[in-house]
Design a protein around this motif. Structure first.
Motif, PDB file in Angstrom:
ATOM      1  N   ILE A 148     -14.759  -9.490 -32.466  1.00 47.87           N
ATOM      2  CA  ILE A 148     -14.682  -8.527 -33.576  1.00 47.87           C
ATOM      3  C   ILE A 148     -16.020  -8.554 -34.316  1.00 47.87           C
ATOM      4  N   TYR A 167     -17.989  -9.020 -47.710  1.00 46.79           N
ATOM      5  CA  TYR A 167     -16.789  -9.115 -48.547  1.00 46.79           C
ATOM      6  C   TYR A 167     -15.711  -9.803 -47.738  1.00 46.79           C
ATOM      7  N   GLY A 168     -15.149 -10.909 -48.261  1.00 46.40           N
ATOM      8  CA  GLY A 168     -14.031 -11.566 -47.608  1.00 46.40           C
ATOM      9  C   GLY A 168     -14.477 -12.737 -46.757  1.00 46.40           C
ATOM     10  N   ALA A 169     -13.889 -13.915 -47.046  1.00 49.96           N
ATOM     11  CA  ALA A 169     -14.209 -15.116 -46.268  1.00 49.96           C
ATOM     12  C   ALA A 169     -12.983 -15.576 -45.480  1.00 49.96           C
ATOM     13  N   GLY A 170     -12.243 -14.605 -44.944  1.00 55.01           N
ATOM     14  CA  GLY A 170     -11.168 -14.920 -44.007  1.00 55.01           C
ATOM     15  C   GLY A 170     -11.780 -15.062 -42.616  1.00 55.01           C
ATOM     16  N   PRO A 171     -10.942 -15.198 -41.601  1.00 54.31           N
ATOM     17  CA  PRO A 171     -11.476 -15.346 -40.244  1.00 54.31           C
ATOM     18  C   PRO A 171     -12.497 -14.265 -39.878  1.00 54.31           C
ATOM     19  N   MET A 172     -12.242 -13.022 -40.297  1.00 51.01           N
ATOM     20  CA  MET A 172     -13.157 -11.936 -39.908  1.00 51.01           C
ATOM     21  C   MET A 172     -14.505 -12.037 -40.623  1.00 51.01           C
ATOM     22  N   GLY A 173     -14.467 -12.345 -41.918  1.00 46.79           N
ATOM     23  CA  GLY A 173     -15.722 -12.520 -42.646  1.00 46.79           C
ATOM     24  C   GLY A 173     -16.509 -13.703 -42.102  1.00 46.79           C
ATOM     25  N   ARG A 194     -12.376 -14.170 -53.451  1.00 43.64           N
ATOM     26  CA  ARG A 194     -11.678 -14.542 -54.697  1.00 43.64           C
ATOM     27  C   ARG A 194     -11.182 -15.980 -54.640  1.00 43.64           C
ATOM     28  N   ARG A 198     -11.987 -20.768 -49.711  1.00 43.88           N
ATOM     29  CA  ARG A 198     -12.519 -19.944 -48.607  1.00 43.88           C
ATOM     30  C   ARG A 198     -14.044 -19.826 -48.739  1.00 43.88           C
ATOM     31  N   CYS A 237     -11.499  -5.427 -46.999  1.00 43.25           N
ATOM     32  CA  CYS A 237     -10.789  -4.203 -46.624  1.00 43.25           C
ATOM     33  C   CYS A 237      -9.867  -3.627 -47.691  1.00 43.25           C
ATOM     34  N   MET A 258     -14.083  -2.375 -41.787  1.00 46.25           N
ATOM     35  CA  MET A 258     -13.192  -2.918 -40.753  1.00 46.25           C
ATOM     36  C   MET A 258     -11.726  -2.666 -41.068  1.00 46.25           C
ATOM     37  N   ARG A 283     -13.721  -1.266 -34.736  1.00 49.96           N
ATOM     38  CA  ARG A 283     -12.338  -1.592 -34.381  1.00 49.96           C
ATOM     39  C   ARG A 283     -12.311  -2.456 -33.126  1.00 49.96           C
TER      40      ARG A 283
HETATM   41  P1  NAI Z   1      -7.741 -12.477 -44.481  1.00 47.69           P
HETATM   42  O1  NAI Z   1      -6.681 -11.870 -45.313  1.00 47.69           O
HETATM   43  O2  NAI Z   1      -7.525 -13.858 -43.944  1.00 47.69           O
HETATM   44  O3  NAI Z   1      -9.118 -12.491 -45.307  1.00 47.69           O
HETATM   45  C1  NAI Z   1      -9.469 -11.537 -46.239  1.00 47.69           C
HETATM   46  C2  NAI Z   1     -10.234 -12.242 -47.347  1.00 47.69           C
HETATM   47  O4  NAI Z   1     -10.716 -11.253 -48.256  1.00 47.69           O
HETATM   48  C3  NAI Z   1      -9.357 -13.204 -48.153  1.00 47.69           C
HETATM   49  O5  NAI Z   1      -9.971 -14.486 -48.178  1.00 47.69           O
HETATM   50  C4  NAI Z   1      -9.294 -12.561 -49.538  1.00 47.69           C
HETATM   51  O6  NAI Z   1      -9.266 -13.515 -50.587  1.00 47.69           O
HETATM   52  C5  NAI Z   1     -10.590 -11.749 -49.566  1.00 47.69           C
HETATM   53  N1  NAI Z   1     -10.586 -10.613 -50.492  1.00 47.69           N
HETATM   54  C6  NAI Z   1      -9.583  -9.750 -50.789  1.00 47.69           C
HETATM   55  N2  NAI Z   1     -10.007  -8.826 -51.675  1.00 47.69           N
HETATM   56  C7  NAI Z   1     -11.311  -9.095 -51.922  1.00 47.69           C
HETATM   57  C8  NAI Z   1     -12.309  -8.483 -52.716  1.00 47.69           C
HETATM   58  N3  NAI Z   1     -12.044  -7.403 -53.447  1.00 47.69           N
HETATM   59  N4  NAI Z   1     -13.532  -9.021 -52.731  1.00 47.69           N
HETATM   60  C9  NAI Z   1     -13.832 -10.116 -51.991  1.00 47.69           C
HETATM   61  N5  NAI Z   1     -12.928 -10.730 -51.212  1.00 47.69           N
HETATM   62  C10 NAI Z   1     -11.685 -10.232 -51.180  1.00 47.69           C
HETATM   63  O7  NAI Z   1      -8.000 -11.461 -43.295  1.00 47.69           O
HETATM   64  P2  NAI Z   1      -8.919 -11.496 -41.974  1.00 47.69           P
HETATM   65  O8  NAI Z   1      -8.109 -11.947 -40.823  1.00 47.69           O
HETATM   66  O9  NAI Z   1     -10.214 -12.165 -42.245  1.00 47.69           O
HETATM   67  O10 NAI Z   1      -9.140  -9.935 -41.785  1.00 47.69           O
HETATM   68  C11 NAI Z   1      -9.841  -9.214 -42.775  1.00 47.69           C
HETATM   69  C12 NAI Z   1      -9.551  -7.747 -42.654  1.00 47.69           C
HETATM   70  O11 NAI Z   1     -10.066  -7.265 -41.432  1.00 47.69           O
HETATM   71  C13 NAI Z   1      -8.065  -7.360 -42.680  1.00 47.69           C
HETATM   72  O12 NAI Z   1      -7.910  -6.252 -43.542  1.00 47.69           O
HETATM   73  C14 NAI Z   1      -7.764  -6.959 -41.267  1.00 47.69           C
HETATM   74  O13 NAI Z   1      -6.791  -5.926 -41.190  1.00 47.69           O
HETATM   75  C15 NAI Z   1      -9.095  -6.453 -40.797  1.00 47.69           C
HETATM   76  N6  NAI Z   1      -9.304  -6.612 -39.374  1.00 47.69           N
HETATM   77  C16 NAI Z   1      -9.972  -5.627 -38.753  1.00 47.69           C
HETATM   78  C17 NAI Z   1     -10.255  -5.721 -37.431  1.00 47.69           C
HETATM   79  C18 NAI Z   1     -11.006  -4.638 -36.772  1.00 47.69           C
HETATM   80  O14 NAI Z   1     -11.204  -4.723 -35.565  1.00 47.69           O
HETATM   81  N7  NAI Z   1     -11.465  -3.641 -37.483  1.00 47.69           N
HETATM   82  C19 NAI Z   1      -9.797  -6.868 -36.625  1.00 47.69           C
HETATM   83  C20 NAI Z   1      -9.153  -7.890 -37.387  1.00 47.69           C
HETATM   84  C21 NAI Z   1      -8.919  -7.748 -38.717  1.00 47.69           C
END
Ligand code: NAI
Length: 338
Positions: A148, A167-173, A194, A198, A237, A258, A283
Motif C-alpha cells: 500500500i 497524517y495518521g500513525a496507524g499501520p498505513m502511515g 492524536r 502511536r 482519512c 487513501m 488504492r
Molecule cells: P488506523 O485507524 O490504525 O490509523 C489511523 C490513524 O490516524 C490513527 O492512529 C488515528 O489516531 C489517526 N488520526 C485520525 N484522525 C486524525 C487526524 N485528524 N489527524 C492526524 N491523525 C489522525 O488505520 P490504518 O490501518 O493505518 O489505515 C488508515 C486509513 O487508510 C484508513 O482510513 C483505511 O481505510 C485507509 N486504507 C486505505 C488503503 C488504500 O489502499 N487506499 C489501504 C488500507 C487502509
C-alpha cells in the motif's frame, strides 16, 4: 480444514470446510501467518460496502504451496509465498494502463472472494509471490501492507529534498513513513496523530518530527518551524483533512489520499490551482509485491517495528477486539496457523 468465516455481520465462526483443490492456473497455500487489517474488522462488523457474506476474511497472508493446479509451471510444492489479494481481468482500461488495482471487475481476496484466514487457501498462481530464504515468515506476511505504501509513494516519486507530512500513525502511515525514509531517503518526514503512543511508534519508524495535532493545531506548529510540506499523505482519512492539507502545502506540492469516506470534503479550487497542487489517490496495490520483496531483501524497511501482537487463530475474536479497541498498544496484529 478450519476457516474463519464471517457468516453475516457480527457473526464469526471457525468452521470445518472441505480442503479446496486448486483449479487450472491455481495453487493451494497452506497458510502460516495472516495479518489483521481494518477492513477485516469492517467486514466482521458489517461496515464494508464491498463485502458479501458468508466470507472467509483476510487479505494479508503468507504460507507454503502444498498443491499445484493444472497448467501451473512456475510454482512448486513447498515454495514459500506471500499472496497478492488483487485479482484483475488484465484487459479492461485500468488494467491496460497498469492499474489492475482498480480493474473494472476487481476481485479482492478476503473481500469479494474467500481469503487467507484459513488453514488453506486456493489462489491464482500468478498472485503467489515467491519469498526469498533470507526473508522471515513474519516479514513475508507484512509484504501486503507495505505494498500500500509502495503504491502511495510510487504515485509521487518522492525525492530526498521533499519535506513530507503524513497524517495518521496507524499501520498505513507507518509503512508509508518507512518507505519515505528507508527507500526514498526523504530528509524530513513529519507525522501527525492524536495518540502519543502511536507517535512514539512513528519515531521508532524514523520520523524526524512528530506532532500531536489533537493538542496543537498543525498549522501553528508548521508556522513556528517555517515548514511548508512538499508532499502530504493522508493516512488518517478524515474528510476534513484534504482542505487542511491544501492550505498547509507548499506551492507545487503533491497530496495523496487513501481514504474511502463517503462523506463530502469541502475544498476550494483557488487553494489547489493557486499553488498548482497535484492531488493523487491510491488504492490497494498495482503490481507492487516484487517491489516490496526487493525492499525487504535489501533491508530498506523493517516490519518488526509495526508488529505488536501474535495470536493463535483460534483466538481471532480476541485479536480483532484488541485491534479495534486498543490503538495505543496495537499496530499490526498477526494470526498464526501452525
Ligand atoms: P488506523 O485507524 O490504525 O490509523 C489511523 C490513524 O490516524 C490513527 O492512529 C488515528 O489516531 C489517526 N488520526 C485520525 N484522525 C486524525 C487526524 N485528524 N489527524 C492526524 N491523525 C489522525 O488505520 P490504518 O490501518 O493505518 O489505515 C488508515 C486509513 O487508510 C484508513 O482510513 C483505511 O481505510 C485507509 N486504507 C486505505 C488503503 C488504500 O489502499 N487506499 C489501504 C488500507 C487502509
Amino acid at each position: 480444514m478450519k476457516s474463519i468465516v464471517i457468516k453475516q455481520p457480527e457473526e464469526l465462526v471457525i468452521e470445518e470446510r472441505p480442503l479446496p483443490e486448486p483449479g487450472v492456473g491455481e495453487v493451494r497455500v497452506k497458510v502460516k501467518i495472516a495479518g489483521i487489517c481494518g477492513s477485516d474488522s469492517h467486514i466482521y462488523r458489517g461496515h464494508n460496502p464491498f463485502a458479501r457474506y458468508p466470507r472467509v476474511i483476510g487479505h494479508e497472508f503468507f504460507g507454503v504451496i502444498d498443491a499445484v493446479g493444472e497448467g501451473v509451471t512456475d510454482k512448486q510444492m513447498g515454495e514459500r509465498v506471500c499472496v497478492d489479494p488483487v485479482i484483475s481481468c488484465g484487459h479492461c482500461y485500468p488494467c491496460s494502463v497498469g492499474k489492475p488495482n482498480v480493474c473494472t471487475s476487481l476481485v479482492v481476496l478476503g473481500v469479494h472472494r474467500d481469503g487467507g484466514f484459513s488453514e488453506y487457501a486456493v489462489v491464482p498462481a500468478k498472485n503467489a509471490w515467491s519469498v526469498a530464504d533470507n526473508i522471515a515468515d513474519h516479514h513475508a506476511v507484512m509484504v501486503e501492507p507495505f505494498t500500500i505504501a509502495a503504491n502511495v509513494t510510487g504515485q509521487v516519486n518522492p525525492t530526498e529534498a521533499d519535506v513530507a507530512l503524513i497524517y495518521g500513525a496507524g499501520p498505513m502511515g507507518l509503512t508509508t513513513l518507512q518507505a519515505l525514509k528507508g527507500v526514498y531517503r526523504v530528509k524530513q518526514v513529519i507525522v501527525a496523530d492524536r495518540i502519543n503512543e502511536r507517535l512514539a511508534m512513528a519515531e521508532r519508524c524514523g520520523a524526524d518530527w512528530v506532532i500531536n495535532n489533537g493538542e496543537k493545531p498543525l498549522a501553528e506548529w508548521l508556522d513556528e518551524k517555517g515548514i511548508k510540506p512538499t508532499l502530504i499523505v493522508d493516512a488518517a482519512c478524515h474528510p476534513t483533512i484534504l482542505q487542511e492539507a491544501i492550505t498547509l502545502a507548499s506551492p507545487a506540492a503533491r497530496i495523496v489520499l487513501m481514504g474511502f469516506s463517503s462523506d463530502p470534503s469541502t475544498i476550494t479550487q483557488q487553494g489547489i490551482t493557486g499553488k498548482e497542487l497535484s492531488i493523487y489517490s491510491s488504492r490497494l496495490n498495482a503490481n507492487k509485491f516484487p517491489v516490496v520483496l526487493e525492499w525487504l531483501e535489501k533491508g530498506l524497511i523493517d516490519p518488526d517495528k509495526l508488529i505488536t501482537h501474535y495470536f493463535d487463530y483460534h483466538h481471532v475474536v480476541d485479536a480483532i477486539e484488541l485491534f479495534e479497541k486498543d490503538q495505543k498498544s496495537c499496530c499490526k496484529v498477526l494470526l498464526t496457523f501452525n
